[in-house]
Structure formats: structure tokens, C-alpha cells
Design a protein around this motif. Structure first.
Motif, PDB file in Angstrom:
ATOM      1  N   SER A 213      96.314  47.484 -22.477  1.00 27.06           N
ATOM      2  CA  SER A 213      96.096  48.042 -23.803  1.00 27.06           C
ATOM      3  C   SER A 213      96.792  49.381 -23.982  1.00 27.06           C
ATOM      4  N   GLY A 214      97.466  49.530 -25.119  1.00 31.02           N
ATOM      5  CA  GLY A 214      98.075  50.802 -25.461  1.00 31.02           C
ATOM      6  C   GLY A 214      97.045  51.856 -25.798  1.00 31.02           C
ATOM      7  N   ASP A 215      95.844  51.420 -26.211  1.00 31.72           N
ATOM      8  CA  ASP A 215      94.784  52.391 -26.481  1.00 31.72           C
ATOM      9  C   ASP A 215      94.295  53.038 -25.190  1.00 31.72           C
ATOM     10  N   GLU A 216      94.357  52.293 -24.093  1.00 33.69           N
ATOM     11  CA  GLU A 216      93.914  52.823 -22.808  1.00 33.69           C
ATOM     12  C   GLU A 216      95.016  53.602 -22.099  1.00 33.69           C
ATOM     13  N   LEU A 217      96.273  53.322 -22.432  1.00 35.02           N
ATOM     14  CA  LEU A 217      97.395  54.025 -21.803  1.00 35.02           C
ATOM     15  C   LEU A 217      98.403  54.428 -22.885  1.00 35.02           C
ATOM     16  N   PRO A 218      98.046  55.379 -23.757  1.00 36.05           N
ATOM     17  CA  PRO A 218      98.905  55.755 -24.893  1.00 36.05           C
ATOM     18  C   PRO A 218      99.927  56.827 -24.524  1.00 36.05           C
ATOM     19  N   ILE A 219     100.733  56.551 -23.513  1.00 36.35           N
ATOM     20  CA  ILE A 219     101.645  57.557 -22.986  1.00 36.35           C
ATOM     21  C   ILE A 219     103.070  57.028 -23.008  1.00 36.35           C
ATOM     22  N   VAL A 220     104.015  57.897 -23.380  1.00 34.80           N
ATOM     23  CA  VAL A 220     105.438  57.575 -23.241  1.00 34.80           C
ATOM     24  C   VAL A 220     106.077  58.610 -22.318  1.00 34.80           C
TER      25      VAL A 220
END
Length: 392
Positions: A213-220
Motif C-alpha cells: 500500500s502506498g498509504d503505508e509507504l508514501p515515500i519517494v
């Protein structure tokens, strides 16, 4: 077409790589350097025979590496065929058809146009064939037929100079993947030390590969791509790129590319050999420019500014996914097979926005086995975002 001509009609291909590590890439490039042959010659020394480039009448060249035999047979790559078609003004589609269906006609056409202007100069970039002592010279590879003013900037030299620039920039980085094709070299570099939170961009997104999930790992992470072509298919460049940690999708920023075109003075006839001083000066410039680019592209301020630029468009809802992706792929001239993969990735990604279309394009690029096609598709991610946001 006879079996004999079917075999001869097959274009050569260089040893390449897809998603290789840096060590493997350097090994391949060192092999290319050991076998390379760059020669400027008139059309009168060139001909086609059985679909191959034949070089005849050039004296042996004495260089720092020893005595170089130039005369011989070189099997063209598909890229070389394109260069031959371009220089001789033969439609490339027709040349490909002759190679596939009628090699004698191919020989006749190429030779007729070469002989029309026998004093015209070309640069032939080639690789010698492998042959042992006392053996007949093996068939080499014709990599490209180019202008005699082409500036030779080899992949290995560019790579080492650019990596030196990366080191001089002072930023901690990792090479995350390397590609090598007949056309280009790609080296992807990432800095996990420059990590930026992007919760809005990744809200509701899931990796199409493993469902994270991007909500759990919203990092670039910040990064860039080092690119070069030895055969006239593009300038040496450093292009900024951000990587979504949740899925390793790479988003390149072509509008900010730093590049240097391979155009130089005309060369004298014979084997091309740059002086050490000339090479050193050229590579020092590359090192310096790369260091400057890295300091810009691996800054938190740069990445945050780019994310702000795309956030509004990325948040636009997509009401009719199938029609939107049809519109985007038609606008950007993306083929049907790739279109279907993009749609499947969009659905699996779960982000029903223009940003989800952008993510589907970049994740699809990761699945392509052709590195040139993958790079070209990834470069279309931002135009796809714009087109999807406008269509709704």
C-alpha cells in the motif's frame, strides 16, 4: 527465400543487458572496448555482400594498441541498417524487407548508392570478430554508419566519468539497475538518503506487483538516469528521476535533462584514435557537469518542487478508466498490447485518478523486456498524466 539467405538476412545483435548490476555492465563494455574499430573511410572502400558490410582496400593501421586490420566482413545490427538507410536515402522499411526477403536485391541497392558518390566519407563503428592466432578473420559487427564528424564518446568512458562526478557531488547513491542495447546505455542511480514524503500522490495506490500500500509507504527517493548512445541514437545525458518506494516505479523528468550532443570536427581517414589529452579534457567536463546535475537533482527542494507541480493533475478523478486510457495511449501513440497492460496495471493499482494512470504507465515500463521501449514508455508518464487529467 532460401535457407541460405534466411540465415544471412538475420541482423547482428551486440551482447546487451537488462536490469544488470554495475559490475556486469562494466564487463560487457570492457569487451566492447577491446574489440572496437572506428574507421573513417570513403564510400569506395565499402560494399554490401550477402547482406554484410564489406571493407576493402584500407591499409593496416598502426596505433598505440598495435597493428589493426580494417579490411573484413561486418554483419550489420538493426541500428546499423537504419543508419545505412538514412545515409543512402533508402526507405528503412524497404531495406528491412529486402534483408528479410531478397538479400541479393539489398546488396544491389546499397552498392548502387554507395558507388554513386565514391568519395563521400563515412564513419563506420564496428566490433572485430573473435578469432584466434592463425585463424581466418571472423565476421565482425557493424554497429553504425555515421557522419565523419561524429564525436566518439564511448559508453565505458562516459560511465566512469559520470560515476566520478557522482562521487565528487558528495551524495550517497546506489546504482539500482543497468541496461545496454544496440542503441543506448542506461544506468539508474538512486539516493535513499534523499527521501520525500508523498502521501497525496500515493494515497489509495497499491503496487501492481505485490499489493503493498502506498498509504503505508508514501515515500519517494531522488535519483537520475545516466544515458549514452555510441551510435548516434541520442546524446549523453543525465535525467532526473524519482522512485516510488512502494513499487519501484520510476518517474523521469525529461524536461530537466542535462545533455551533450555528439557533434565534432570532421575526422581524417583511417582508424579514429583520440589523444589521451583530448579524452582527458572531454571526460573532465562530463565529470564536472554530472557533479553539478547530481547536486541539483538529489536535493530535497528539487524533488518537493516537482511533486508539487504534478500533484494537482495527479489528483484528478478518472470517471471512465477504459475510455481515458484509450485516449491517453492514442494521444501518445502507445501500441495496443502495451495499452492493455497499462489498463490492467491501472485496475490493480486501485488509484482511480490521473495519477493512477501515470503509475500504470511507469509500472508497465518495468515489465518490458526491451530496454529502449521501457525507457521511452517511462518518459511518457508525465505526458500521460497531463492527458489523463485533461480527459477526466
Amino acid at each position: 527465400m532460401t535457407q541460405q539467405y534466411a540465415e544471412r538476412a538475420t541482423a547482428a545483435a551486440l551482447r546487451g543487458a537488462r536490469n544488470a548490476d554495475l559490475r556486469d555492465l562494466v564487463t560487457i563494455l570492457e569487451d566492447h572496448r577491446n574489440r572496437k574499430l572506428d574507421v573513417v573511410t570513403s564510400a569506395s572502400a565499402l560494399s554490401f555482400r550477402d547482406g554484410n558490410v564489406q571493407v576493402e582496400g584500407i591499409e593496416r593501421q598502426i596505433t598505440q594498441e598495435g597493428v589493426t586490420d580494417v579490411d573484413g566482413t561486418y554483419r550489420p545490427t538493426a541500428v546499423a541498417d537504419e543508419g545505412i538507410a538514412d545515409k543512402l536515402k533508402i526507405p528503412v522499411g524497404y531495406l528491412r524487407r529486402m534483408r528479410a526477403e531478397n538479400v541479393p536485391l539489398l546488396d544491389e541497392n546499397v552498392n548502387a548508392w554507395l558507388h554513386q558518390d565514391p568519395q563521400r566519407k563515412f564513419m563506420l563503428r564496428a566490433l572485430r570478430g573473435d578469432s584466434g592466432p592463425g585463424m581466418q578473420p571472423a565476421v565482425g559487427v557493424a554497429r553504425a554508419l555515421m557522419s565523419d564528424s561524429y564525436k566518439v564518446m564511448d559508453n565505458l568512458d562516459i560511465l566512469l566519468a559520470a560515476l566520478d562526478g557522482v562521487q565528487k557531488s558528495g551524495h550517497p547513491t546506489n546504482v539500482t539497475g543497468c541496461d545496454l542495447t544496440d542503441r543506448r546505455m542506461y544506468v539508474r542511480v538512486e539516493s535513499e538518503a534523499v527521501a520525500v514524503m508523498a502521501p497525496e500522490l500515493l494515497s489509495g495506490y497499491r503496487s501492481p506487483f505485490d499489493g503493498r500500500s502506498g498509504d503505508e509507504l508514501p515515500i519517494v527517493s531522488a535519483g537520475f538516469v545516466i544515458t549514452n548512445s555510441e551510435v548516434g541514437a541520442g546524446a549523453w545525458s543525465v535525467t532526473p528521476r524519482v522512485v516510488m518506494r512502494v513499487c519501484t516505479n520510476g518517474l523521469t523528468m525529461p524536461m530537466d535533462v542535462m545533455r551533450a550532443v555528439h557533434i565534432g570536427a570532421k575526422h581524417d581517414e583511417g582508424v579514429v584514435s583520440w589523444s589521451e589529452e583530448t579524452e582527458r579534457k572531454e571526460l573532465a567536463v562530463i565529470t564536472s557537469k554530472t557533479a553539478d546535475a547530481v547536486r541539483t537533482f538529489l536535493s530535497r527542494e528539487y524533488v518537493e518542487a516537482k511533486l508539487r507541480e504534478i500533484q494537482t493533475a495527479a489528483g484528478k478523478p478518472v470517471a471512465e478508466p477504459t475510455k481515458t486510457i484509450e485516449h491517453v495511449t492514442k494521444t501518445l501513440k502507445i501500441g495496443n498490447e502495451t495499452k492493455e497492460t497499462i489498463l490492467a496495471h491501472f485496475i490493480r493499482g486501485g488509484q482511480i485518478t490521473a495519477g493512477g494512470v501515470m503509475q500504470a504507465v511507469t509500472s508497465t515500463a518495468q515489465t518490458l523486456t526491451d530496454a529502449d521501449q521501457a525507457a521511452a514508455l517511462e518518459a511518457l508518464a508525465l505526458p500521460a498524466l497531463t492527458a489523463a487529467a485533461a480527459h477526466g
